[in-house]
Design an enzyme around this catalytic site. Sequence first.
Site, PDB file in Angstrom:
ATOM      1  N   GLY A  87     111.646 -16.251  83.438  1.00 23.17           N
ATOM      2  CA  GLY A  87     111.124 -15.650  84.664  1.00 23.17           C
ATOM      3  C   GLY A  87     112.071 -14.716  85.400  1.00 23.17           C
ATOM      4  O   GLY A  87     111.925 -14.529  86.610  1.00 23.17           O
ATOM      5  N   THR A  88     113.012 -14.075  84.680  1.00 19.71           N
ATOM      6  CA  THR A  88     113.894 -13.136  85.390  1.00 19.71           C
ATOM      7  C   THR A  88     113.105 -11.918  85.899  1.00 19.71           C
ATOM      8  O   THR A  88     113.431 -11.372  86.956  1.00 19.71           O
ATOM      9  CB  THR A  88     115.060 -12.652  84.494  1.00 19.71           C
ATOM     10  OG1 THR A  88     114.535 -12.047  83.323  1.00 19.71           O
ATOM     11  CG2 THR A  88     115.982 -13.797  84.127  1.00 19.71           C
ATOM     12  N   ASN A  89     112.069 -11.536  85.172  1.00 22.20           N
ATOM     13  CA  ASN A  89     111.241 -10.413  85.645  1.00 22.20           C
ATOM     14  C   ASN A  89     110.375 -10.828  86.831  1.00 22.20           C
ATOM     15  O   ASN A  89     110.186 -10.050  87.764  1.00 22.20           O
ATOM     16  CB  ASN A  89     110.385  -9.862  84.502  1.00 22.20           C
ATOM     17  CG  ASN A  89     111.226  -9.038  83.548  1.00 22.20           C
ATOM     18  OD1 ASN A  89     111.622  -7.930  83.874  1.00 22.20           O
ATOM     19  ND2 ASN A  89     111.537  -9.593  82.399  1.00 22.20           N
TER      20      ASN A  89
ATOM     21  N   MET B 269     103.752 -15.209  76.557  1.00 22.23           N
ATOM     22  CA  MET B 269     103.929 -15.230  75.103  1.00 22.23           C
ATOM     23  C   MET B 269     102.637 -15.319  74.292  1.00 22.23           C
ATOM     24  O   MET B 269     102.692 -15.600  73.095  1.00 22.23           O
ATOM     25  CB  MET B 269     104.852 -16.398  74.722  1.00 22.23           C
ATOM     26  CG  MET B 269     106.288 -16.193  75.138  1.00 22.23           C
ATOM     27  SD  MET B 269     107.013 -14.752  74.349  1.00 22.23           S
ATOM     28  CE  MET B 269     107.177 -15.376  72.689  1.00 22.23           C
TER      29      MET B 269
ATOM     30  N   LEU C 147      96.725 -11.306  74.544  1.00 16.87           N
ATOM     31  CA  LEU C 147      95.464 -11.459  75.267  1.00 16.87           C
ATOM     32  C   LEU C 147      94.276 -11.110  74.372  1.00 16.87           C
ATOM     33  O   LEU C 147      94.396 -10.297  73.457  1.00 16.87           O
ATOM     34  CB  LEU C 147      95.452 -10.537  76.495  1.00 16.87           C
ATOM     35  CG  LEU C 147      96.576 -10.760  77.507  1.00 16.87           C
ATOM     36  CD1 LEU C 147      96.478  -9.731  78.624  1.00 16.87           C
ATOM     37  CD2 LEU C 147      96.527 -12.163  78.087  1.00 16.87           C
TER      38      LEU C 147
ATOM     39  N   ASN D 223     102.421  -4.860  81.693  1.00 17.67           N
ATOM     40  CA  ASN D 223     103.359  -5.660  80.899  1.00 17.67           C
ATOM     41  C   ASN D 223     104.712  -4.965  80.905  1.00 17.67           C
ATOM     42  O   ASN D 223     104.796  -3.751  81.045  1.00 17.67           O
ATOM     43  CB  ASN D 223     102.832  -5.757  79.462  1.00 17.67           C
ATOM     44  CG  ASN D 223     103.738  -6.573  78.563  1.00 17.67           C
ATOM     45  OD1 ASN D 223     104.162  -7.675  78.920  1.00 17.67           O
ATOM     46  ND2 ASN D 223     104.054  -6.044  77.384  1.00 17.67           N
TER      47      ASN D 223
ATOM     48  N   HIS E 286     107.912  -4.453  78.385  1.00 18.78           N
ATOM     49  CA  HIS E 286     108.280  -4.620  76.976  1.00 18.78           C
ATOM     50  C   HIS E 286     109.731  -4.160  76.798  1.00 18.78           C
ATOM     51  O   HIS E 286     110.088  -3.073  77.268  1.00 18.78           O
ATOM     52  CB  HIS E 286     107.343  -3.793  76.086  1.00 18.78           C
ATOM     53  CG  HIS E 286     107.568  -4.038  74.636  1.00 18.78           C
ATOM     54  ND1 HIS E 286     107.087  -5.146  73.991  1.00 18.78           N
ATOM     55  CD2 HIS E 286     108.272  -3.336  73.714  1.00 18.78           C
ATOM     56  CE1 HIS E 286     107.473  -5.109  72.725  1.00 18.78           C
ATOM     57  NE2 HIS E 286     108.183  -4.022  72.534  1.00 18.78           N
TER      58      HIS E 286
END
Length: 193
Positions: free
Chosen positions: A12-14, A91, A94, A108, A110
């Site tokens: 969860g750093t983002n 992860m 979808l 997203n 990437h």
Amino acid sequence: MLKIGVLVSGGGTNLQAIIDSIESGYIKNAEIATVISSKKDAYAIKRAEKHGINNVCIIKKDYQNKNEFFNAIENHLDSFGVELIILAGFMTVLSAEFTQKYKNKIINIHPSLIPSFCGNGYYGLKVHEEVIKRGVKVTGATVHFVNEETDGGPIILQKRVMEQAEWKIFPEAVKLISENKITVENNKVRRIL
Ligand code: GRF
């Protein structure tokens, strides 16, 4: 106020970068309504808790199939009135139904300069490993809208040099979207100045 739902599976750093950008006032027009984790032990959930943000675990194996799993996610997002879905290290690929339902409403991050190192199989850690293994000299991160093609949606922002690139351009993209400064035309992102 743009209502955001963040989907996570890991550290969860983002997610943290977006929380910090909202708390510091860099992003003014958005709030995180809920965080959904696909893994029980994801540290991202702790980060949400620490900041008093609603959070829930929705685990694939608790559902009979992928469809039911995505229905549960949809119901949760819709019950919170989520208008922008952020994949921050989520992860699971979808389903097409899901991406079509939320067309141009899912973004997203990437960890490469798309079109390098992207597509099926190139999830977060794998990309980092490949970049190191192949001795790639120029790399970075990409924020893009999500459509049914893995890593194929319109690109919003890219930044070279991996170090902390993600934590800068992800909040920047959310800021732009929350200020209505991004539109998608013919599958391309247009910045409104
Ligand atoms: C990041 O490298 C992101 O680019 C990728 O998955 C990783 C998630 O890391 N999609 P974190 O959970 O945000 O720390």
